[in-house]
Design a protein around this motif. Structure first.
Motif, PDB file in Angstrom:
ATOM      1  N   THR A 176      69.848  47.295  19.431  1.00  0.00           N
ATOM      2  CA  THR A 176      70.312  48.475  19.383  1.00  0.00           C
ATOM      3  C   THR A 176      71.591  48.473  19.822  1.00  0.00           C
ATOM      4  OG1 THR A 176      67.975  49.427  19.618  1.00  0.00           O
ATOM      5  CG2 THR A 176      69.986  50.655  20.202  1.00  0.00           C
ATOM      6  N   LEU A 179      73.870  46.823  17.382  1.00  0.00           N
ATOM      7  CA  LEU A 179      74.252  47.853  16.047  1.00  0.00           C
ATOM      8  C   LEU A 179      74.999  48.982  16.589  1.00  0.00           C
ATOM      9  CD1 LEU A 179      73.242  48.510  13.369  1.00  0.00           C
ATOM     10  CD2 LEU A 179      71.268  49.825  14.335  1.00  0.00           C
ATOM     11  N   TYR A 182      78.803  49.470  15.290  1.00  0.00           N
ATOM     12  CA  TYR A 182      79.184  49.928  14.140  1.00  0.00           C
ATOM     13  C   TYR A 182      78.827  51.389  13.539  1.00  0.00           C
ATOM     14  CZ  TYR A 182      78.670  44.978  13.075  1.00  0.00           C
ATOM     15  OH  TYR A 182      79.059  43.557  13.140  1.00  0.00           O
ATOM     16  N   GLY A 183      78.376  52.072  14.683  1.00  0.00           N
ATOM     17  CA  GLY A 183      78.275  53.667  14.550  1.00  0.00           C
ATOM     18  C   GLY A 183      79.156  54.475  15.127  1.00  0.00           C
ATOM     19  N   GLY A 230      68.938  48.852  10.738  1.00  0.00           N
ATOM     20  CA  GLY A 230      70.436  48.628  10.675  1.00  0.00           C
ATOM     21  C   GLY A 230      71.086  48.884   9.099  1.00  0.00           C
ATOM     22  N   THR A 236      72.489  53.963  12.221  1.00  0.00           N
ATOM     23  CA  THR A 236      73.456  53.151  12.889  1.00  0.00           C
ATOM     24  C   THR A 236      74.183  54.197  13.919  1.00  0.00           C
ATOM     25  OG1 THR A 236      73.710  51.770  11.161  1.00  0.00           O
ATOM     26  CG2 THR A 236      75.506  51.724  12.683  1.00  0.00           C
ATOM     27  N   ASP A 237      74.464  55.334  13.464  1.00  0.00           N
ATOM     28  CA  ASP A 237      75.199  56.412  14.475  1.00  0.00           C
ATOM     29  C   ASP A 237      73.996  56.802  15.477  1.00  0.00           C
ATOM     30  OD1 ASP A 237      77.422  56.456  12.959  1.00  0.00           O
ATOM     31  OD2 ASP A 237      77.004  58.329  11.791  1.00  0.00           O
ATOM     32  N   PHE A 421      74.429  41.901  12.003  1.00  0.00           N
ATOM     33  CA  PHE A 421      75.261  42.589  12.941  1.00  0.00           C
ATOM     34  C   PHE A 421      75.282  42.192  14.303  1.00  0.00           C
ATOM     35  CE2 PHE A 421      71.441  45.022  12.479  1.00  0.00           C
ATOM     36  CZ  PHE A 421      70.875  45.070  13.881  1.00  0.00           C
TER      37      PHE A 421
END
Length: 539
Positions: A176, A179, A182-183, A230, A236-237, A421
Motif C-alpha cells: 500500500t 502504491l 502513484y495516486g 493496484g 490507487t488514490d 509498482f
C-alpha cells in the motif's frame, strides 16, 4: 552456567512468532517463519531451540522466560505451554505487547532519554497507540488510546483495512505504501483521523475491508473496487489517501507526545514504524532532535523486547544495547556450507527444483561479486548471521546493478515476481550517502525513504521510486565489512558507491540456512550465489 551469568529468553506467541535469548555478552533472535518456511507464522518451539543451540545454553540454565502475545490480555504462564518442556511456571513472566515494543525501541536506541511511541494494529487491552517516557531509570507509560475506542479507529488498523481493501493481507502494508506514490492524496478531502492531545480517533468503525466499505458508503466516497491490487486508479488514490492521512496523524501524535514527556528524542516501534515514508517525515519534525526505530519494529521484534524486559526484571538493570546492525542470527561454518553444496542430507537441503550447478572457493568473494554485479548479473549474497527484521541488509540479500532499470525489471520478471509498482532499495556506503540522497543521519536498517538528489537520480534509476525517493540502507565498513567491501569494489568499477539490495527469497520467507539459500538459487533463476567464500553458478 553459573549464578553470575544471567540468561533470559523472550518468546512471542502471536503472528510473526519467534524467540530471543540474551546473556551479558550475547543477543540471538529469530522468527519462526525463517525455520518452518511459512510467512507470518506463529509458533516459537523451533526458534527457541535455535537460540539455545546458537548460544550453547540448555533450557534449564535459563533464569527467566518472558512471553507476549496478542489478545485482550498478555498470556498467563499457564497459557504459554512451556510447562510441557519442564519449565517451572515461576520462571515465566507475561509481558504487555506494547511494553515489549517499547523495550526494543528504547533499549536498542542510542538515546539516554526519549519519548517512546508505539503504534500498531493492536496489542493487549485494546492498545493501538501508546507512549512512554524512557530514561535510564525506566520506561514509564504515560498514555494511549482510550480502551473504549474501537480498534478499528487506530492508525495501524485503519492502514490494515485499506490494505485489505486493495486486495492484500494486512501484513503486506508495504505494498500500500509503495502504491500510494502513484495516486492523488487529495482525491478524498475528509480526514481519516482526529488527534486530540495524544489520543487518536479514526473514522473507521469496522476492521479489515468491511471498514473501508462502510466508510465509503457513509462518505459517498469511491475507493475503487475491492481487491484491485493496484490495477484501478481510484484504488490507487485510496492508497495515497490513507498514506497521507497516516503521515499527518503520526506527525501530530509525535508532536503531542513529545510535548507531554518533554523528551525530544523519538523512539518509534510497532508495525507502523516500518512505514519508511512516514518515518522520514517524523525524523524531520522540528520537535524531534533524534530519531530511532528498531529494525524489527513489528511483531518480529516482540520476542527480543520480551527478552530485554526479562533482563530488566531479573537483574534490575535496564539494558542499554544500542544497535548498529540487525544480524541476530547465528553464523554458519565452512563445513555447514559445504554440506549444502554437496547435497549432504544433514544440511536439510530440500531441492524444490533440482538443477545442476557448479561451485568453487573464491580468494576474494567480494571482488568477484562486484565484478558480476557490474557486468549485469543478479546474485544471491549469503554472509554471516541473518537479519531479524523484514529488510535484507546484506546478510541474506539479492544484489544487482542500481544504474539501470534493466536490473529491477529482470528481478521482477525472472526472480521476485513482485508487483511492478514496488521499488527496490539501495545499499550505499555510509560515507557517500549524503551525496546521493537528502540524508544527514545514518539509516542502517532501511527504515527511511529520503529524496534522491536530483542530479543523481538518473544515474541510479534502478532504485529510484516514482516519487523520486529511495528506501536507503547506509553501510558502515566497521559494522558489515564484507558487504561494505563489495560495495567499495562496485564503486571502484563504476563510480557509484551503492548496489540494489533486496531480500534473498521468492514467495517464501527470507532464507536462513545455507540449504535454504541453495534451494532458492536453484528455483528462482539467479545468475550466481555467493555463500561464505563460495561462488555457486548454474552448470
Amino acid at each position: 552456567m553459573t549464578a553470575h551469568t544471567p540468561v533470559v529468553v523472550g518468546i512471542n506467541l502471536g503472528h510473526d512468532g519467534g524467540a530471543a535469548l540474551i546473556t551479558d555478552t550475547t543477543m540471538v533472535a529469530i522468527g519462526e517463519e525463517r525455520l518452518n518456511r511459512t510467512r507470518y507464522s506463529p509458533g516459537w518451539q523451533a526458534s527457541l531451540l535455535y537460540c539455545l543451540r546458537a548460544a550453547d545454553i540448555r533450557l534449564e540454565d535459563v533464569d527467566l522466560l518472558a512471553v507476549s502475545g496478542i489478545g485482550h490480555h498478555p498470556p498467563t504462564a499457564d497459557e504459554t505451554a512451556l510447562a510441557h518442556l519442564g519449565v517451572d511456571l515461576a520462571r515465566i513472566v507475561p509481558v504487555d505487547h506494547h511494553l515489549s515494543h517499547a523495550y526494543t525501541a528504547y533499549c536498542l536506541s542510542p538515546h539516554d532519554e526519549a519519548t517512546v511511541l508505539v503504534v500498531d494494529g493492536g496489542g493487549n487491552n485494546h492498545d493501538t497507540e501508546t507512549y512512554y517516557a524512557a530514561t535510564r531509570d525506566g520506561i514509564h507509560r504515560l498514555g494511549g488510546n482510550p480502551p473504549t475506542r474501537p480498534r478499528a479507529g487506530g492508525i495501524g488498523a485503519t492502514y490494515e483495512a485499506f490494505t485489505n481493501w486493495l486486495g492484500w493481507h494486512e501484513q503486506e502494508a508495504g505494498k500500500t505504501m509503495a502504491l500510494a506514490s502513484y495516486g492523488d492524496p487529495h482525491a478524498h478531502p475528509a480526514p481519516l483521523f482526529d488527534v486530540t492531545g495524544a489520543t487518536v480517533h479514526g473514522r473507521l468503525t469496522l476492521t479489515h475491508a468491511a471498514g473501508v466499505a462502510e466508510l465509503a458508503r457513509r462518505n459517498s466516497a469511491d475507493f475503487g473496487p475491492p481487491g484491485s491490487r493496484g490495477d484501478n486508479p481510484r484504488a490507487t488514490d485510496a492508497a495515497a489517501y490513507v498514506q497521507a492521512q497516516t503521515e499527518q496523524a503520526l506527525s501530530a501524535l509525535a508532536e503531542q507526545t513529545i510535548a507531554a514527556t518533554g523528551l525530544r528524542n523519538l523512539c518509534f516501534a510497532g508495525g507502523v514504524a516500518l512505514n519508511c515514508v512516514a518515518a522520514d517525515r517524523l525524523r524531520r519534525l522540528d520537535a524531534v532532535d533524534g530519531y530511532f526505530a528498531p529494525p524489527a519494529s513489528s511483531d518480529r521484534g516482540q520476542a527480543l523486547g520480551c527478552a530485554l524486559h526479562a533482563w530488566h526484571q531479573l537483574t534490575g538493570e535496564l539494558p542499554r544495547r544500542p544497535l548498529t546492525h540487525d544480524y541476530f542470527g547465528r553464523t554458519y561454518t565452512d563445513a555447514e556450507i559445504k554440506q549444502a553444496l554437496t547435497r549432504d542430507p544433514r544440511s536439510g537441503l530440500v531441492e524444490r527444483r533440482r538443477t545442476p550447478y557448479r561451485w568453487r572457493r573464491e580468494s576474494n568473494i567480494t571482488a568477484t561479486a562486484a565484478q558480476m554485479i557490474t557486468a549485469g548479473n543478479i546474485i544471491g549474497w549469503f554472509q554471516g548471521g541473518s537479519e531479524l527484521g523484514p529488510r535484507a541488509l546484506g546478510g541474506r540479500s539479492i544484489l544487482a546493478d542500481p544504474r539501470t532499470t534493466a536490473s529491477s525489471h529482470a528481478l521482477n520478471h525472472r526472480i521476485k515476481h513482485r508487483e511492478p509498482f514496488r521499488p527496490f532499495a539501495p545499499a550505499v556506503l555510509a560515507a557517500h550517502a549524503h551525496h546521493w540522497f537528502d540524508l544527514d543521519v545514518p539509516s542502517p536498517f532501511m527504515l527511511l525513504a529520503p529524496p534522491v538528489r536530483a542530479d543523481r537520480a538518473d544515474t541510479i534509476a534502478g532504485v529510484v521510486h516514482v516519487d523520486r525517493t529511495a528506501r536507503v540502507q547506509t553501510v558502515d565498513p566497521s559494522t558489515t565489512p564484507a558487504f561494505a567491501s563489495l560495495i567499495e569494489h562496485v564503486h571502484q568499477l563504476t563510480g557509484v558507491p551503492l548496489v540494489l539490495n533486496t531480500s534473498l527469497n521468492t514467495q517464501e520467507p527470507i532464507v536462513e540456512t545455507p540449504a535454504h539459500a541453495l534451494a532458492t538459487f536453484q528455483a528462482c533463476g539467479l545468475d550466481a550465489l555467493c555463500i561464505g567464500d563460495y561462488l555457486v553458478e548454474p552448470d
